[in-house]
Every structure is written in C-alpha cells, then in structure tokens.
Write an enzyme that holds these catalytic residues in place. Structure first.
Site, mmCIF file in Angstrom:
data_model
loop_
_atom_site.group_PDB
_atom_site.id
_atom_site.type_symbol
_atom_site.label_atom_id
_atom_site.label_comp_id
_atom_site.label_asym_id
_atom_site.label_seq_id
_atom_site.Cartn_x
_atom_site.Cartn_y
_atom_site.Cartn_z
ATOM 1 N N ASP A 80 0.870 -1.177 0.000
ATOM 2 C CA ASP A 80 0.000 0.000 0.000
ATOM 3 C C ASP A 80 0.908 1.229 0.000
ATOM 4 O O ASP A 80 1.948 1.233 0.667
ATOM 5 C CB ASP A 80 -0.849 0.057 1.276
ATOM 6 N N HIS A 99 4.816 -7.435 0.229
ATOM 7 C CA HIS A 99 4.430 -8.738 -0.307
ATOM 8 C C HIS A 99 5.081 -8.967 -1.670
ATOM 9 O O HIS A 99 5.635 -8.047 -2.271
ATOM 10 C CB HIS A 99 2.907 -8.827 -0.409
ATOM 11 N N SER A 127 8.329 3.646 4.780
ATOM 12 C CA SER A 127 9.542 3.954 4.040
ATOM 13 C C SER A 127 9.264 3.814 2.553
ATOM 14 O O SER A 127 8.210 4.210 2.074
ATOM 15 C CB SER A 127 10.695 3.055 4.484
#
Length: 286
Positions: A88, A145, A251
């Site tokens: 995200d 992921h 980050s």
C-alpha cells in the site's frame, strides 16, 4: 522553499541517534500510554483500523505491534496480473532502467550498482530493465508482499544514511535511495523464465528496523559494514502475494525487473495511490 529548507536541515540532524531512540521507544510496552499514543497517531494520520485484523487499538502491546499490524483476510484481493503491487502506498516513479542509472526525481538519478551495495555484475542484469519506486507513508499498511512468485537467492544489508524518503526529500537529496540504509532481496522468478528481480527495502529516519519473513529482524544491529546472505536453490520460495518483509513506521520499496517487454498498468502515474494486490504490470510477448 520551506520544504527545501526542511530537507536541507536533515543534513545537520543526528539521524542515527534519533532512529535508535525511536526504535527503542516503539518497542516499549507502556500499557495505557501506548494505547493513548496509538489513538493519537490513528487520528492524526487517518489510519483505517476497520481493515486491520485487530481493530482494537488497546490490543497492541507496543507501537511496533501496531505499525506492523496484519490486515483482515480478503482485505487486499489479488488481481489477475503477472505483477501485482507489493505494498500500500503511492507511486514515486516507475519506468525503464538505463545503463546503471535509475530515475529518482527531476534532476536526480542514481546508480543501480550503488543501490545493490556495489554489485556491478548483479546491476548489469537489470540494465534496460524496469523499475518501480513505491512510497509508504506513516498511515499505510507496512508489510511488503511478493509482486510475483520467486525463489530467494541473496539478501544484502547495506549500511547508509537515514534521510527521510518522502517526496520532498527525493526531489532534493542526490542519490537518496542509494545513500540510505537498505535491505536488498534478490529473487529468481519461479516458475521461470522470468529472470531475476529485486525488492529493495529502503530505510529512513525514524524507521527503527526492517525484517524479512525468512530471517526476522535484519537491523538493528547496524555494524556499519555490508552483510550478505546467500540462499541455496529451493531454500526460500514465496508465492505471489505472500508477505516477504515489513517496515516499522513507513519507508520506500524499489522494485527492479529485468530486461524484456513489459506493460505497466496504464492508470499508473507518479503520486497516484496504490494498494497491495492491484495490477501493476503485464509481461508482453516479444
């Protein structure tokens, strides 16, 4: 101008000491104080707790537990695409990799070799390939992921600076992503023949640590020297959409893909929000 001055002020800040302090504070179990601070953070950054596996803010023993919170099953369905968004966040930049050059922001580029910790042979495998730089803000889900299935071949912890990695800093600090501390994870596409790809987790100011699912916490420690781990064939295999690592707080991730015809999602544009599992790119026929 105010943004530029704020970025330049980072050169004078004791970034490593601040980050060490933040990491210790975030792992502390402070009971009601931790809960109160989490509530304040959620309100300030408009964090969507409804999609968290544990939406109860009092259910997190530390800030670290909250930062790395899991999502409810099904919260991020996976698109039918060769490559899906691994996080995200928001798109910083994406496009072609030149000969040992990756675009950072207007007026700035950096070396692929430097990003990968000085491994020129590995960097050459990505010449004329593709990259995507994805920024995770404090409000975002902080786990990373797999964009596609892969088999891990190498992990490298590269010591470096701890500048902020927000868009304003990327526009001012030369070679930002190849200067900051980072964890480089190199995979071979599985099943092939997709070739190598790399997920580079970029550290930043106040990001206390980075971790991977096969190693656990990578940093700290911060010994100040490059550390490398090599993995035997078949030792670590991950499927598309499977968690591979996580940040504490937020980050940037830089994804490197090899040479070959690739079509990024036509809706992609710099600064556009993205979500884990959305279609990122399709491999094209030669």
């Amino acid at each position: 101008m105010p943004d530029r001055l704020a970025v330049l002020a980072q050169y004078a800040l004791p970034k490593r000491a601040l980050t060490t302090w933040a990491g210790k504070w975030a792992s502390a179990r402070l009971g009601g104080l931790t809960t109160a601070l989490i509530r304040r953070f959620v309100a300030r950054y408009d964090v969507n707790m409804a999609e968290a596996a544990n939406p109860d803010m009092a259910g997190y023993a530390s800030f670290n537990d909250f930062f790395t919170r899991a999502l409810q099953p099904g919260a991020r369905p996976l698109a039918r695409a060769d490559l899906i968004c691994p996080v995200d966040g928001a798109i910083s930049q994406f496009g072609r990799i030149g000969k040992d050059r990756i675009f950072q922001a207007k007026g700035h580029a950096y070396s692929t070799t430097a990003l990968l910790g000085g491994d020129a042979a590995m960097a050459a495998r990505f010449d004329d390939g593709h990259f995507a730089t994805l920024y995770l803000s404090p409000r975002d889900y902080h786990r990373v992921h797999m964009p596609c299935a892969g088999e891990l071949t190498r992990m490298v912890h590269v010591p470096g600076e701890l500048f902020s990695v927000n868009p304003a800093t990327a526009c001012v600090v030369p070679g930002l992503f190849a200067r900051n501390e980072r964890v480089v994870c190199v995979f071979e596409s599985a099943p092939g023949p997709g070739g190598p790809f790399a997920l580079v987790l970029i550290g930043a100011a106040i990001v206390g640590s980075m971790a991977t699912v096969w190693h656990g916490q990578v940093n700290p420690p911060r010994p100040g020297t490059l550390r490398q781990w090599d993995y035997a064939k078949g030792q670590v295999r991950l499927q598309q959409g499977q968690e591979m690592g996580r940040f504490l707080l937020g980050s940037t991730v830089v994804l490197l893909l090899p040479r070959g015809p690739l079509q990024f999602n036509p809706q992609w544009a710099p600064a556009r929000p993205i979500m884990l599992g959305q279609a990122m790119a399709q491999r094209c026929a030669d």
